[in-house]
Design an enzyme around this catalytic site. Structure first.
Site, mmCIF file in Angstrom:
data_model
loop_
_atom_site.group_PDB
_atom_site.id
_atom_site.type_symbol
_atom_site.label_atom_id
_atom_site.label_comp_id
_atom_site.label_asym_id
_atom_site.label_seq_id
_atom_site.Cartn_x
_atom_site.Cartn_y
_atom_site.Cartn_z
ATOM 1 N N LYS A 113 0.775 -1.170 -0.083
ATOM 2 C CA LYS A 113 0.087 0.269 -0.005
ATOM 3 C C LYS A 113 0.793 1.167 -0.069
ATOM 4 O O LYS A 113 0.524 2.239 -0.707
ATOM 5 C CB LYS A 113 -1.029 0.004 1.210
ATOM 6 C CG LYS A 113 -1.868 -1.115 0.987
ATOM 7 C CD LYS A 113 -3.229 -0.742 2.197
ATOM 8 C CE LYS A 113 -4.257 -1.616 2.370
ATOM 9 N NZ LYS A 113 -5.108 -1.848 3.143
ATOM 10 N N LYS A 199 -5.561 -11.301 -6.180
ATOM 11 C CA LYS A 199 -6.762 -11.437 -5.682
ATOM 12 C C LYS A 199 -8.168 -10.580 -5.576
ATOM 13 O O LYS A 199 -7.644 -9.186 -6.155
ATOM 14 C CB LYS A 199 -6.409 -11.638 -4.078
ATOM 15 C CG LYS A 199 -6.212 -10.312 -3.498
ATOM 16 C CD LYS A 199 -6.221 -10.344 -1.840
ATOM 17 C CE LYS A 199 -6.071 -8.719 -1.430
ATOM 18 N NZ LYS A 199 -6.279 -8.664 -0.031
ATOM 19 N N LYS A 202 -11.411 -4.831 -3.207
ATOM 20 C CA LYS A 202 -12.236 -3.707 -3.358
ATOM 21 C C LYS A 202 -11.448 -2.372 -3.925
ATOM 22 O O LYS A 202 -12.121 -1.720 -4.612
ATOM 23 C CB LYS A 202 -12.479 -3.244 -1.883
ATOM 24 C CG LYS A 202 -13.309 -4.128 -0.788
ATOM 25 C CD LYS A 202 -13.200 -3.430 0.429
ATOM 26 C CE LYS A 202 -14.132 -4.147 1.209
ATOM 27 N NZ LYS A 202 -13.597 -3.532 2.688
HETATM 28 P P1 AMP Z 1 -11.196 -6.053 3.631
HETATM 29 O O1 AMP Z 1 -11.900 -5.904 2.331
HETATM 30 O O2 AMP Z 1 -9.660 -5.795 3.677
HETATM 31 O O3 AMP Z 1 -11.645 -5.004 4.702
HETATM 32 O O4 AMP Z 1 -11.293 -7.490 4.217
HETATM 33 C C1 AMP Z 1 -12.272 -8.206 4.844
HETATM 34 C C2 AMP Z 1 -12.056 -9.578 5.141
HETATM 35 O O5 AMP Z 1 -12.226 -10.013 3.931
HETATM 36 C C3 AMP Z 1 -10.819 -10.027 5.588
HETATM 37 O O6 AMP Z 1 -10.883 -10.988 6.441
HETATM 38 C C4 AMP Z 1 -9.894 -10.455 4.359
HETATM 39 O O7 AMP Z 1 -9.235 -11.480 4.775
HETATM 40 C C5 AMP Z 1 -11.148 -11.093 3.481
HETATM 41 N N1 AMP Z 1 -10.889 -10.899 2.087
HETATM 42 C C6 AMP Z 1 -10.589 -9.852 1.546
HETATM 43 N N2 AMP Z 1 -10.371 -10.095 0.135
HETATM 44 C C7 AMP Z 1 -10.408 -11.509 -0.226
HETATM 45 C C8 AMP Z 1 -10.146 -12.358 -1.260
HETATM 46 N N3 AMP Z 1 -10.027 -11.981 -2.412
HETATM 47 N N4 AMP Z 1 -10.526 -13.800 -0.787
HETATM 48 C C9 AMP Z 1 -10.809 -13.963 0.375
HETATM 49 N N5 AMP Z 1 -11.053 -13.143 1.589
HETATM 50 C C10 AMP Z 1 -10.799 -11.750 1.138
#
Ligand code: AMP
Ligand code: TRP
Length: 337
Positions: A113, A199, A202
């Site tokens: 980041k 991956k 968002k």
């Molecule tokens: P965040 O969007 O970074 O707030 O992530 C929220 C949750 O979603 C966390 O537990 C991440 O590890 C999970 N997560 C985010 N992106 C992925 C993805 N592409 N595959 C699996 N888990 C994800």
């Protein structure tokens, strides 16, 4: 017998996608009856990158509604907003003073980041994992269900526990409980629809790369129609030359509720033209009830307001107690009336 504790959270930045759902929230729902659960919307984490003050409150509110829409049940779980409980920020400060700077500089997510943000990297971005450790440790969580990308942050939390227990606890009275990551192999890393080697995220500028939980059936069908595949007929898991194929079959497995073996057999002779509509249908059907419940919840603001008031009260009781315990162990003068 008391149940083991779970804590997890998602940032209110952008729409939640299938990766968030399969990597995190669907597992929270699946296991919630076995545990005592705390699920927060981590809005303090959301401001570690530039954020929009005009949308933060609404985004936070929407994520709480999505938790409920996905099936988080208040009989087993507490839903709250991280910034409503000041103990999170306060414990983060205490942990900051015990965490070596170079532990944070080593974090992969920070390095990635920071590269993107250039000159604008805030102290908060570097400190992000310490705040996450505070979230977990305030609730004496036994398990933390997250996607694979958070593993390194959980290891850091565990290192902080060892260090603080070693410096300020005793062997019979450790300050913090050691949390365990709960990362399931399937779904822990859902990949982008436009590139099976990165991956689903968002922050990907392309909307075509992800399926959001609140996408319409048309949007889902369009995204799948155009998603990246390969020219090979017969679909197979685990072929390193076919990352998109593995990812799409995994989505199909998880959302159709079949086993990997069943799907491998069903799809072994299929072409993409046959498989894509099938997957499209399964995704649309899985997300439909979430969308319907979400609309119902969002149209009743008083209900959600009540959920968050109750959540704050329940979470704060636990968090305040832990914070006092830590301040005591660190030797602070107690406030006495
Ligand atoms: P965040 O969007 O970074 O707030 O992530 C929220 C949750 O979603 C966390 O537990 C991440 O590890 C999970 N997560 C985010 N992106 C992925 C993805 N592409 N595959 C699996 N888990 C994800
Ligand atoms: N860092 C996590 C993410 O981006 C979100 C998060 C913040 C979290 N605090 C947490 C997850 C505590 C689990 C436990 O996915």
């Amino acid at each position: 017998m008391t149940k083991a504790r779970i804590l997890s959270g998602v940032q209110p930045t952008g729409n939640l996608h299938l990766g968030n759902y399969l990597g995190a929230i669907s597992n929270w729902v699946k296991f919630q009856k076995e545990f005592e659960n705390f699920f927060c919307v981590v809005d303090l984490h959301a401001i570690t990158a530039q954020h929009n003050p005009k949308t933060l409150a609404q985004d936070t509110y929407n994520i709480a509604a999505i938790y409920l829409a996905c099936g988080i049940d208040l009989e087993y779980s507490t839903i709250f907003i991280q910034s409503h409980i000041s103990a999170h920020s306060e414990l983060a400060w205490l942990l900051n003073c015990i965490t070596p700077l170079n532990w944070l500089e080593r974090m992969t997510q920070y390095k990635e980041k920071a590269k993107k943000q250039g000159e604008n990297v805030s102290v908060g971005l570097l400190d992000y994992p310490v705040l996450m450790a505070a979230d977990i440790l305030l609730y004496d969580a036994d398990k933390v269900p997250v996607g694979e990308d958070q593993k390194q942050h959980l290891e850091l939390t565990r290192d902080i526990v060892i260090r603080i227990n070693d410096q300020f606890g005793t062997s019979t009275e450790p300050i913090f409980k050691m949390p365990q990551p709960l990362i399931l192999t399937e779904g822990a890393r859902v990949m982008s629809l436009t590139d099976g080697t990165s991956k689903m995220s968002k922050s990907d500028p392309s909307e075509m790369s992800r399926i959001n939980l609140l996408d319409s059936p048309d949007q889902i069908a369009q995204k799948l129609k155009r998603c990246k595949t390969d020219p090979i007929k017969g679909l197979t898991f685990d072929d390193p030359q076919r990352p998109e194929c593995h990812n799409l079959l995994t989505l199909y497995t998880l959302l159709s509720g079949q086993t990997k073996e069943e799907v491998a057999q069903e799809c072994s002779t299929m072409g993409w033209g046959q498989f894509k509509p099938l997957l499209s249908e399964v995704i649309i059907e899985s997300l439909k009830p979430i969308g319907t419940r979400y609309q119902a919840i969002i149209s009743e603001p008083d209900y959600l307001k009540g959920v968050l008031q109750q959540g704050k009260a329940q979470a704060e009781k636990v968090a305040e107690k832990t914070l006092l315990r830590v301040k005591d162990a660190l030797g602070f003068l107690k406030y006495e009336k």
